[in-house]
Design a protein around this motif. Structure first.
Motif, PDB file in Angstrom:
ATOM      1  N   LYS A  19       0.730  -1.161   0.051  1.00 61.59           N
ATOM      2  CA  LYS A  19       0.069   0.046   0.063  1.00 61.59           C
ATOM      3  C   LYS A  19       0.934   1.338  -0.023  1.00 61.59           C
ATOM      4  N   GLU A  48       2.731   1.647  -3.345  1.00 60.64           N
ATOM      5  CA  GLU A  48       1.784   1.891  -4.279  1.00 60.64           C
ATOM      6  C   GLU A  48       1.302   3.477  -4.317  1.00 60.64           C
ATOM      7  N   LYS A  49       1.199   3.968  -3.149  1.00 60.07           N
ATOM      8  CA  LYS A  49       0.830   5.468  -2.857  1.00 60.07           C
ATOM      9  C   LYS A  49       2.074   6.311  -3.083  1.00 60.07           C
ATOM     10  N   HIS A  75      -0.863  11.221   7.206  1.00 57.01           N
ATOM     11  CA  HIS A  75      -2.349  11.182   7.045  1.00 57.01           C
ATOM     12  C   HIS A  75      -2.691   9.688   6.485  1.00 57.01           C
ATOM     13  N   TYR A  76      -2.036   9.493   5.405  1.00 56.16           N
ATOM     14  CA  TYR A  76      -2.260   8.159   4.721  1.00 56.16           C
ATOM     15  C   TYR A  76      -2.401   7.232   5.565  1.00 56.16           C
ATOM     16  N   ASP A 101      -5.689   7.763   7.632  1.00 55.28           N
ATOM     17  CA  ASP A 101      -6.949   7.866   6.981  1.00 55.28           C
ATOM     18  C   ASP A 101      -7.182   6.634   5.845  1.00 55.28           C
ATOM     19  N   GLU A 102      -6.287   5.921   5.540  1.00 55.89           N
ATOM     20  CA  GLU A 102      -6.609   4.596   4.377  1.00 55.89           C
ATOM     21  C   GLU A 102      -7.204   3.811   5.271  1.00 55.89           C
ATOM     22  N   ALA A 103      -8.589   3.418   4.805  1.00 56.15           N
ATOM     23  CA  ALA A 103      -9.396   2.540   5.526  1.00 56.15           C
ATOM     24  C   ALA A 103      -8.816   0.998   5.786  1.00 56.15           C
ATOM     25  N   GLU A 104      -8.048   0.650   4.785  1.00 55.82           N
ATOM     26  CA  GLU A 104      -7.534  -0.954   4.988  1.00 55.82           C
ATOM     27  C   GLU A 104      -6.304  -0.776   5.908  1.00 55.82           C
ATOM     28  N   LEU A 105      -5.551   0.431   6.367  1.00 53.17           N
ATOM     29  CA  LEU A 105      -4.585   0.617   7.159  1.00 53.17           C
ATOM     30  C   LEU A 105      -4.758   0.867   8.527  1.00 53.17           C
ATOM     31  N   ASN A 106      -5.687   1.988   8.342  1.00 55.96           N
ATOM     32  CA  ASN A 106      -6.275   2.551   9.811  1.00 55.96           C
ATOM     33  C   ASN A 106      -5.169   2.615  10.992  1.00 55.96           C
ATOM     34  N   SER A 141      -2.452   0.073  14.904  1.00 60.60           N
ATOM     35  CA  SER A 141      -3.994  -0.060  14.218  1.00 60.60           C
ATOM     36  C   SER A 141      -4.653  -0.838  15.200  1.00 60.60           C
TER      37      SER A 141
END
Length: 164
Positions: A9, A12-13, A42-43, A46-51, A78
């Motif tokens: 993730k 990718e970002k 922030h990512y 805020d990224e739902a899968e990472l959280n 998380s």
């Protein structure tokens, strides 16, 4: 969520902005340039899968005499994924100015006192921190006692209230 997926993730970002990945039984450790810390934080939150919704601590490391001299370490957790990770950014003195990095208090309020303590002990400035007052040391102290070049017994000018 596992360490491989976290790595995928982030890659990718952020692509080449991720400087290094290290995996241990405790979790993944990710190195980023200091100017990317806010974006990555922030990512991660805020990224739902990472959280990564909880910051458990912020710490400084002095690598003196190596350059860059300082490193700021963020320990994240998380709750949803029961996953830990460390985010690291190396910083150095700039033209005689103190080393600095953006504050993450806007992302995780728990960073507040951790950043203040790190600022006092290492002399790292957290830009845009909402309350940069000293937390532990007397106001008149200009020294940073966890720096490797700090004299063990202090100095008369840096630590005036210590016994000689």
């Amino acid at each position: 969520m596992n360490q491989v997926r976290i790595r995928e993730k982030l890659t990718e970002k952020f692509g080449s902005d991720i400087l290094r990945f290290d995996s241990t039984f405790e979790g993944i450790s990710v190195g980023v340039p200091p100017e990317k810390v806010l974006d990555v934080c922030h990512y991660l939150r805020d990224e739902a899968e990472l959280n990564f919704d909880f910051l458990s601590f912020v710490a400084g490391i002095d690598h003196h005499p190596a350059q860059p001299r300082f490193e700021v370490v963020y320990q994240l957790y998380s709750v949803k994924n029961v996953q830990r990770m460390r985010l690291k950014a190396k910083i150095e003195d700039q033209d005689g100015n103190p080393p600095s990095i953006q504050s993450v208090v806007e992302i995780w309020r728990t960073a507040d006192w951790h950043e203040r303590e790190t600022a006092e002990m290492f002399g790292i400035k957290f830009l845009n921190h909402p309350d940069p007052r000293k937390l532990l040391l007397p106001d008149e102290w200009q020294a940073h006692p966890l720096r490797k070049d700090f004299p063990l017994e202090g100095t008369e000018e840096d630590t005036p209230d210590l016994p000689s």
